[in-house]
Enzyme design. Structure first.
Site, PDB file in Angstrom:
ATOM      1  N   CYS A   1       0.835  -1.208   0.000  1.00 55.50           N
ATOM      2  CA  CYS A   1       0.000   0.000   0.000  1.00 55.50           C
ATOM      3  C   CYS A   1       0.870   1.258   0.000  1.00 55.50           C
ATOM      4  O   CYS A   1       1.522   1.545  -0.994  1.00 55.50           O
ATOM      5  CB  CYS A   1      -0.979  -0.042   1.166  1.00 55.50           C
ATOM      6  SG  CYS A   1      -2.287   1.198   1.038  1.00 55.50           S
TER       7      CYS A   1
ATOM      8  N   HIS B   1      -3.935  -4.734  -0.356  1.00 58.07           N
ATOM      9  CA  HIS B   1      -3.473  -5.387   0.875  1.00 58.07           C
ATOM     10  C   HIS B   1      -3.577  -6.905   0.705  1.00 58.07           C
ATOM     11  O   HIS B   1      -4.659  -7.459   0.873  1.00 58.07           O
ATOM     12  CB  HIS B   1      -4.330  -4.941   2.066  1.00 58.07           C
ATOM     13  CG  HIS B   1      -4.076  -3.528   2.459  1.00 58.07           C
ATOM     14  ND1 HIS B   1      -3.073  -3.181   3.327  1.00 58.07           N
ATOM     15  CD2 HIS B   1      -4.658  -2.369   2.081  1.00 58.07           C
ATOM     16  CE1 HIS B   1      -3.055  -1.867   3.482  1.00 58.07           C
ATOM     17  NE2 HIS B   1      -4.010  -1.350   2.735  1.00 58.07           N
TER      18      HIS B   1
ATOM     19  N   GLU C   1      -2.697  -9.195   2.655  1.00 57.75           N
ATOM     20  CA  GLU C   1      -3.097  -9.844   3.915  1.00 57.75           C
ATOM     21  C   GLU C   1      -4.592  -9.684   4.188  1.00 57.75           C
ATOM     22  O   GLU C   1      -5.112 -10.218   5.153  1.00 57.75           O
ATOM     23  CB  GLU C   1      -2.267  -9.303   5.086  1.00 57.75           C
ATOM     24  CG  GLU C   1      -2.501  -7.853   5.456  1.00 57.75           C
ATOM     25  CD  GLU C   1      -1.864  -6.865   4.484  1.00 57.75           C
ATOM     26  OE1 GLU C   1      -1.121  -7.290   3.579  1.00 57.75           O
ATOM     27  OE2 GLU C   1      -2.133  -5.656   4.625  1.00 57.75           O
TER      28      GLU C   1
END
Lengths: 218, 260
Positions: free
Chosen positions: A86, A188, A190
């Site tokens: 990011c 992102h 994750e």
């Protein structure tokens, strides 16, 4: 090297960022996260992740305060494995327009710009990544798979050879940036379900493969 | 193209999911973490935890839930209920939350929105606006409610939506208390009015009873995401069914299993 070090992944802590989620993803894949704001530890690490949440200029500032800028430059120069997420992607560019004009690290030439008007900002939610190269970071991930984004600014590299993935959100933005063993994503991973975890798996495999080369060079 | 999001909401009090669920394949359907994991596997785009008890003890329990949830659920987690300070926000974000939902505290102390946006980024500050319709001539109007819908404030919801965004909210969660629990559909007029007014994403909430209602909120209501609780908790529809239905009607949707 201690055998216990072999599964360690170093996550840069600069007082912001979604460290917990990144650490959880690393644990899920069987590695051990080491969260640190110490530049020496980052420099000594085998595999490094730069998480990111917030504004690029603030992130650059915080990283500089910690003495981390030189470390990040050196990691990239030495082609050591670095995953930037990011805002972590955005700080690699030359400058950002967020909150006025501020210089960033300039590792990849180009500017971080505000997303265009006429659509909802932040660009928030799941969007497709068009794969511009057949890089192994995409192994097992179909073209145009969805990933989770949450940002108001985007990277516009002038060196398009570094653009490995793009996403359409009003503008066609650089969503995956690759320079040697630096892999950076605007989304992102994750927070992007199975394919997001797959990005981590692929990055960690690439990172492991790059290790012997690094040792012989030193 | 940005896809529309389907967001199950888990109302939690004292560490338990409040609305009962009929999922017989869960060991403990009242455990928020297990339910969150179930929805994650079903393809939910995001999850919202609301601590409806909002007591200090409940907040500690919620931190624990968020910590455990973020260990196994790799989609965005939004947490709300009883968050009254930047310190409360930080605690939840450090536990693994991605977004903080504030409601009553934002109305009482609007500067909390700015503080959160500056410290943690606008993308993680969601202002939840609970509303009730007001009859005032021909023009539709909505009043902001606080304290879990119990307290009318006299504040105009459309104004408050704009003001929240001006202060730094990165997203709005709109709930119609007229429609909530009725299963007769979202308040489309409210959703559309506010979605057209603000530049940030809007999540529609309150009133979902059928898949057609989700479609209406996204198309007629121009919402960016739909939140629902009971239609998913009671197993009326699965997340996957909802997504396949919306995709078949031409909505841009992330379908797990096809693309992931």
């Amino acid at each position: 090297m201690k055998s216990s070090d072999r599964r360690e992944i170093t996550i840069i802590d600069y007082g912001a960022g979604n460290l917990r989620s990144v650490a959880n993803a690393v644990i899920k894949l069987g590695y051990e996260p080491v969260v640190t704001g110490n530049p020496d530890k980052v420099l000594a690490a085998r595999i490094v992740i730069l998480p990111g949440v917030g504004a690029a200029a603030d992130t650059v500032h915080s990283l500089r305060e910690l003495g981390m800028e030189a470390v990040i430059r050196r990691l990239v120069r030495e082609k050591r494995p670095l995953l930037a997420i990011c805002v972590g992607l955005q700080v690699m560019l030359s400058e950002t327009e967020e909150g006025g004009r501020h210089p960033c690290f300039g590792i990849v030439p180009g500017r971080v710009k505000r997303l265009p008007e006429g659509q909802k900002v932040p660009h928030m939610g799941w969007n497709q990544v068009k794969q511009r190269t057949s890089h192994p970071i995409f192994q097992g991930i179909p073209d145009e798979a969805n990933f989770y984004f949450a940002h108001s600014y985007y990277a516009d590299p002038s060196d398009t050879s570094a653009v490995a993935g793009t996403t359409d959100c009003g503008a066609s933005i650089c969503s995956v940036l690759i320079k040697d063993n630096l892999v950076a994503t605007q989304f992102h991973p994750e927070k992007s379900g199975d394919y997001g975890l797959r990005i981590y798996t692929n990055f960690l495999r690439l990172a492991e493969q790059s290790q012997p080369e690094r040792r012989t060079r030193q | 193209m940005l896809t529309k999001r389907i967001i199950p909401c888990l109302d939690v009090t004292q560490g338990r999911v409040v609305k009962g669920t009929s999922f017989t394949n869960l060991r403990d359907a009242g455990d928020p973490v297990e339910l969150a994991d179930f929805y994650y596997r079903e393809g939910a785009d995001e999850l919202v935890f609301l601590d409806i008890g909002a007591t200090p003890e409940g907040r500690g329990t919620m931190v624990d839930i968020v910590e455990r949830c973020s260990e196994q659920v790799f989609i965005p987690l939004s947490v709300g209920g009883g968050i009254r300070s930047a310190g409360d926000m930080r605690r939840m974000l450090e536990a693994g939350a991605d977004k903080i939902t504030i409601n009553t505290a934002a109305v009482n102390s609007p500067e909390l929105i700015s503080q959160g946006a500056v410290r943690f980024g606008a993308q993680c500050i969601v202002v939840a606006i609970d509303t009730r319709r007001q009859v005032d001539g021909d023009e539709p109007g909505w009043e902001v409610l606080t304290h879990g819908g119990r307290k009318p404030t006299g504040i105009d919801a459309v104004w408050w939506a704009s003001e929240s965004v001006r202060l730094g909210a990165g997203e709005l969660l709109l709930t119609s208390w007229d429609a909530d629990g009725q299963r007769t559909g979202y308040d489309l007029e409210l959703t559309r009015t506010i979605s057209r007014t603000v530049t940030v994403p809007v999540i529609a909430s309150g009133g979902a009873g059928s898949l057609e209602h989700l479609y209406q909120a996204l198309v007629t209501g121009q919402a960016d995401a739909v939140l629902a609780a009971s239609i998913f908790h009671y197993g009326t529809y699965s997340i996957r069914q909802a997504k396949e239905y919306l995709a078949s009607r031409g909505i841009a949707i992330r379908i797990q299993g096809e693309d992931q």
